[in-house]
Design a protein around this motif. Structure first.
Motif, PDB file in Angstrom:
ATOM      1  N   ILE A  65       0.830  -1.207   0.000  1.00  0.00           N
ATOM      2  CA  ILE A  65       0.000   0.000   0.000  1.00  0.00           C
ATOM      3  C   ILE A  65       0.867   1.261   0.000  1.00  0.00           C
ATOM      4  O   ILE A  65       0.513   2.274  -0.611  1.00  0.00           O
ATOM      5  CB  ILE A  65      -0.979  -0.007   1.192  1.00  0.00           C
ATOM      6  N   THR A  66       2.018   1.214   0.659  1.00  0.00           N
ATOM      7  CA  THR A  66       2.922   2.366   0.649  1.00  0.00           C
ATOM      8  C   THR A  66       3.412   2.646  -0.760  1.00  0.00           C
ATOM      9  O   THR A  66       3.458   3.807  -1.205  1.00  0.00           O
ATOM     10  CB  THR A  66       4.118   2.118   1.582  1.00  0.00           C
ATOM     11  N   ARG A  67       3.770   1.590  -1.492  1.00  0.00           N
ATOM     12  CA  ARG A  67       4.227   1.777  -2.875  1.00  0.00           C
ATOM     13  C   ARG A  67       3.107   2.333  -3.755  1.00  0.00           C
ATOM     14  O   ARG A  67       3.351   3.188  -4.613  1.00  0.00           O
ATOM     15  CB  ARG A  67       4.739   0.450  -3.430  1.00  0.00           C
ATOM     16  N   LEU A  68       1.891   1.857  -3.537  1.00  0.00           N
ATOM     17  CA  LEU A  68       0.770   2.368  -4.328  1.00  0.00           C
ATOM     18  C   LEU A  68       0.499   3.841  -4.039  1.00  0.00           C
ATOM     19  O   LEU A  68       0.209   4.621  -4.956  1.00  0.00           O
ATOM     20  CB  LEU A  68      -0.483   1.538  -4.041  1.00  0.00           C
ATOM     21  N   ILE A  69       0.579   4.219  -2.769  1.00  0.00           N
ATOM     22  CA  ILE A  69       0.381   5.629  -2.403  1.00  0.00           C
ATOM     23  C   ILE A  69       1.496   6.487  -2.992  1.00  0.00           C
ATOM     24  O   ILE A  69       1.244   7.586  -3.524  1.00  0.00           O
ATOM     25  CB  ILE A  69       0.305   5.771  -0.873  1.00  0.00           C
ATOM     26  N   ALA A  70       2.733   5.991  -2.905  1.00  0.00           N
ATOM     27  CA  ALA A  70       3.857   6.740  -3.473  1.00  0.00           C
ATOM     28  C   ALA A  70       3.672   6.932  -4.982  1.00  0.00           C
ATOM     29  O   ALA A  70       3.899   8.030  -5.523  1.00  0.00           O
ATOM     30  CB  ALA A  70       5.167   6.001  -3.182  1.00  0.00           C
ATOM     31  N   LYS A  71       3.243   5.876  -5.672  1.00  0.00           N
ATOM     32  CA  LYS A  71       3.006   5.973  -7.119  1.00  0.00           C
ATOM     33  C   LYS A  71       1.884   6.957  -7.419  1.00  0.00           C
ATOM     34  O   LYS A  71       1.982   7.769  -8.351  1.00  0.00           O
ATOM     35  CB  LYS A  71       2.670   4.591  -7.671  1.00  0.00           C
ATOM     36  N   ASP A  72       0.812   6.900  -6.628  1.00  0.00           N
ATOM     37  CA  ASP A  72      -0.309   7.810  -6.815  1.00  0.00           C
ATOM     38  C   ASP A  72       0.123   9.258  -6.676  1.00  0.00           C
ATOM     39  O   ASP A  72      -0.344  10.137  -7.426  1.00  0.00           O
ATOM     40  CB  ASP A  72      -1.403   7.485  -5.795  1.00  0.00           C
ATOM     41  N   LEU A  73       1.028   9.533  -5.746  1.00  0.00           N
ATOM     42  CA  LEU A  73       1.468  10.904  -5.480  1.00  0.00           C
ATOM     43  C   LEU A  73       2.684  11.309  -6.307  1.00  0.00           C
ATOM     44  O   LEU A  73       3.090  12.480  -6.277  1.00  0.00           O
ATOM     45  CB  LEU A  73       1.792  11.056  -3.988  1.00  0.00           C
ATOM     46  N   GLY A  74       3.293  10.337  -6.987  1.00  0.00           N
ATOM     47  CA  GLY A  74       4.459  10.641  -7.793  1.00  0.00           C
ATOM     48  C   GLY A  74       5.706  10.933  -6.985  1.00  0.00           C
ATOM     49  O   GLY A  74       6.524  11.780  -7.374  1.00  0.00           O
ATOM     50  N   VAL A  75       5.866  10.238  -5.856  1.00  0.00           N
ATOM     51  CA  VAL A  75       7.043  10.434  -5.009  1.00  0.00           C
ATOM     52  C   VAL A  75       7.668   9.078  -4.701  1.00  0.00           C
ATOM     53  O   VAL A  75       7.085   8.024  -4.954  1.00  0.00           O
ATOM     54  CB  VAL A  75       6.683  11.138  -3.681  1.00  0.00           C
ATOM     55  N   ALA A  76       8.856   9.104  -4.128  1.00  0.00           N
ATOM     56  CA  ALA A  76       9.527   7.876  -3.717  1.00  0.00           C
ATOM     57  C   ALA A  76       8.996   7.422  -2.354  1.00  0.00           C
ATOM     58  O   ALA A  76       8.564   8.259  -1.552  1.00  0.00           O
ATOM     59  CB  ALA A  76      11.035   8.106  -3.632  1.00  0.00           C
ATOM     60  N   PRO A  77       9.032   6.117  -2.071  1.00  0.00           N
ATOM     61  CA  PRO A  77       8.587   5.631  -0.757  1.00  0.00           C
ATOM     62  C   PRO A  77       9.668   5.811   0.304  1.00  0.00           C
ATOM     63  O   PRO A  77      10.203   4.852   0.861  1.00  0.00           O
ATOM     64  CB  PRO A  77       8.277   4.158  -1.032  1.00  0.00           C
ATOM     65  N   THR A  78      10.000   7.071   0.586  1.00  0.00           N
ATOM     66  CA  THR A  78      11.035   7.399   1.564  1.00  0.00           C
ATOM     67  C   THR A  78      10.466   8.337   2.617  1.00  0.00           C
ATOM     68  O   THR A  78       9.444   9.017   2.392  1.00  0.00           O
ATOM     69  CB  THR A  78      12.234   8.087   0.899  1.00  0.00           C
ATOM     70  N   PHE A 123      -3.437  -1.412   5.101  1.00  0.00           N
ATOM     71  CA  PHE A 123      -2.317  -1.318   6.031  1.00  0.00           C
ATOM     72  C   PHE A 123      -2.230  -2.581   6.876  1.00  0.00           C
ATOM     73  O   PHE A 123      -3.240  -3.205   7.218  1.00  0.00           O
ATOM     74  CB  PHE A 123      -2.459  -0.084   6.916  1.00  0.00           C
ATOM     75  N   ALA A 124      -0.998  -2.956   7.200  1.00  0.00           N
ATOM     76  CA  ALA A 124      -0.765  -4.171   7.976  1.00  0.00           C
ATOM     77  C   ALA A 124       0.480  -3.995   8.814  1.00  0.00           C
ATOM     78  O   ALA A 124       1.367  -3.193   8.496  1.00  0.00           O
ATOM     79  CB  ALA A 124      -0.584  -5.374   7.045  1.00  0.00           C
ATOM     80  N   LEU A 125       0.556  -4.738   9.904  1.00  0.00           N
ATOM     81  CA  LEU A 125       1.796  -4.825  10.659  1.00  0.00           C
ATOM     82  C   LEU A 125       2.834  -5.540   9.811  1.00  0.00           C
ATOM     83  O   LEU A 125       2.514  -6.510   9.110  1.00  0.00           O
ATOM     84  CB  LEU A 125       1.564  -5.580  11.963  1.00  0.00           C
ATOM     85  N   ALA A 126       4.069  -5.071   9.870  1.00  0.00           N
ATOM     86  CA  ALA A 126       5.141  -5.634   9.059  1.00  0.00           C
ATOM     87  C   ALA A 126       6.122  -6.396   9.931  1.00  0.00           C
ATOM     88  O   ALA A 126       6.595  -5.888  10.958  1.00  0.00           O
ATOM     89  CB  ALA A 126       5.873  -4.526   8.302  1.00  0.00           C
ATOM     90  N   ILE A 127       6.438  -7.613   9.543  1.00  0.00           N
ATOM     91  CA  ILE A 127       7.418  -8.412  10.268  1.00  0.00           C
ATOM     92  C   ILE A 127       8.812  -7.808  10.051  1.00  0.00           C
ATOM     93  O   ILE A 127       9.195  -7.502   8.930  1.00  0.00           O
ATOM     94  CB  ILE A 127       7.382  -9.871   9.779  1.00  0.00           C
ATOM     95  N   GLY A 128       9.545  -7.651  11.141  1.00  0.00           N
ATOM     96  CA  GLY A 128      10.905  -7.125  11.041  1.00  0.00           C
ATOM     97  C   GLY A 128      11.192  -6.101  12.118  1.00  0.00           C
ATOM     98  O   GLY A 128      10.275  -5.635  12.816  1.00  0.00           O
ATOM     99  N   GLU A 129      12.466  -5.745  12.288  1.00  0.00           N
ATOM    100  CA  GLU A 129      12.906  -4.756  13.269  1.00  0.00           C
ATOM    101  C   GLU A 129      12.394  -5.093  14.667  1.00  0.00           C
ATOM    102  O   GLU A 129      11.867  -4.246  15.388  1.00  0.00           O
ATOM    103  CB  GLU A 129      12.481  -3.341  12.850  1.00  0.00           C
TER     104      GLU A 129
END
Length: 485
Positions: A235-248, A280-286
């Protein structure tokens, strides 16, 4: 009537008294997560001079109201401001009397409530979560705000994962440190939540950094699992693409919060928790393992757990939206393939429910797959290690909009506020008072002594069924559960 005033680490708070209950609303437990702190782990609040007014709820995390039919049954609230990492406290006057004069307080049990909302909505300011009934019955009640949506659960290349979860952990640390000032016992903290709130609690129980913060846990209708980082990042990548920005972090920090919410709505249009799609979901890691597997393997065995769901969870998304009538043969086939549902399982469910519409059958399978099966699996694993677990099911059926025993239908009973407008929107005003007395009373008893009042999980599989007549049912629908293998 005197105004209640307490001192916490960040400064003094001035609350209100209503009907024998002291309230402190909008209390910051961490600094505002904007500006240089946006998309960062929660930071300590810098404090305030003098007395801070705590008579009204604090700011809510950026979000949009429900739509698509859900707005008729699920409330929304928006309160402007940056200090969205806040909590509310309700305490009986009896607990406050010693605390206000510098004494040890009454040492009452504490419940910390984590709201739901699919990790994208919700707030502690909703009337649904008024803690007065718990304080009335001798529990110091705390309700927590955390970052939701893009602010709390974006997966960015250079920012911490699961910021909303880190917020909840920070609120639990605040509770351990400060709750004695409100007459609560920091050694008797029950964390409770529903839907996404229960998912966050599962993650808290599995997270090494949260060890020792919880004495008891109540999980209502919350999936236990998290997703691998790449899946959660969709979903973060899709939002970034929608807004034309990098997922940073830098790029997302340059976007106004309301613009992120608008992009979120565009990329999630038409999706639901039961039919799939980006969310949105919880992400495994960190530091966060897969919570479901960690819990099955023994994490939090020392914590008594009360867990359950409603009998017809999926109807919340199927009935008010009209989706129940649009689910056809291909949807069921797709679900069978995606979740590897065996032919014998489909046959068993169909034989037990010969008159059920395809949409309803889809909903029953989704409820069991996402909630009932994982609950049974975890309870069985805990039983093998001697951990204390109680399982319930909420089965009372609302007549409103065909909801039946849908997701969220248990909330008015748990909070013993059947007459509140938000409750009536779900129940149609038809829920019996005995239902709330039974369920709210069980939650209070669990907070007080770690036992809700029925026999714990054992080989007979006891499930407390809350309905017009509450009773314990042993191994309900066992043939269906067993068919999954």
């Amino acid at each position: 009537m005197t105004v209640p005033v307490v001192a916490v680490s960040s400064g003094r708070l001035r609350g209100t008294r209503i009907g024998g209950v002291a309230r402190f609303l909008g209390v910051p437990y961490a600094a505002a997560p904007f500006g240089d702190r946006r998309f960062s782990a929660p930071q300590p609040h810098p404090g305030w001079p003098g007395e801070r007014d705590a008579s009204s709820p604090g700011a809510t995390s950026p979000q949009a109201p429900y739509g698509g039919g859900l707005e008729h049954v699920l409330p929304s609230i928006e309160i402007a401001g940056d200090e969205i990492l806040n909590l509310n406290v309700w305490a009986p006057d009896s607990a406050m009397s010693d605390a206000e004069t510098g004494g040890a307080g009454a040492g009452l049990p504490v419940m910390v409530w984590v709201h739901g909302g699919a990790l994208s909505r919700g707030a502690n300011a909703l009337d649904s979560y008024d803690g007065t009934p718990f304080a009335r019955d001798g529990v110091v009640f705390v309700s927590v705000n955390y970052r939701v949506g893009s602010e709390g659960f974006s997966v960015l290349d250079d920012a911490p994962l699961n910021l909303g979860l880190l917020d909840v952990i920070a609120a639990l640390r605040w509770t351990r440190r400060e709750i004695a000032q409100f007459g609560g016992d920091p050694a008797r903290v029950t964390v409770a939540g529903q839907s996404a709130g229960a998912s966050l609690i599962a993650a808290v129980l599995a997270h090494p950094e949260a060890s020792g913060l919880v004495d008891r846990a109540i999980l209502q209708s919350g999936p236990l699992a998290a997703r691998p980082r790449e899946q959660a990042a969709r979903i973060t990548r899709l939002i970034a693409k929608d807004l034309g920005v990098a997922p940073t972090r830098e790029a997302f920090s340059s976007i106004a919060p309301d613009a992120l919410v608008a992009a979120q709505l565009r990329v999630t249009a038409g999706t639901t928790p039961v039919t799939g799609g980006p969310g949105f979901a919880l992400a495994i890691g960190e530091g966060l393992p897969d919570p479901e597997q960690a819990l099955v393997d023994g994490a939090a065995d020392a914590v008594p757990v009360l867990i359950g769901c409603t009998a017809e969870e999926a109807r919340l998304w199927l009935e008010p939206t009209g989706l129940v009538d649009r689910i056809g043969r291909r949807h069921l086939l797709g679900a069978r393939i995606a979740f590897r549902i065996r032919s014998r399982t489909m046959r068993r469910y169909r034989e037990n429910r010969p008159d059920l519409r395809r949409g309803d059958l889809f909903g029953v399978l989704a409820t069991d797959l996402l909630l009932r099966l994982p609950i049974n699996r975890w309870a069985d694993a805990r039983l093998g290690r001697g951990a204390a677990t109680w399982v319930y099911e909420f089965a009372w059926r609302s007549p409103r909009l065909g909801l039946g025993a849908a997701h969220c239908m248990d909330l008015p009973a748990v909070f013993d506020r059947l007459d509140a407008p938000d409750a009536v929107a779900l129940t149609g005003g038809a829920a019996p008072a005995s239902l709330a007395a039974e369920m709210h009373g069980a939650w209070v008893a669990f907070c007080r002594g770690g036992d809700p009042g029925w026999e714990p999980w054992n080989r007979l599989r006891p499930v407390r069924t809350f309905d017009t007549e509450t009773r314990t049912v042993f191994a309900p629908r066992e043939d269906e559960r067993a068919s999954w293998g």
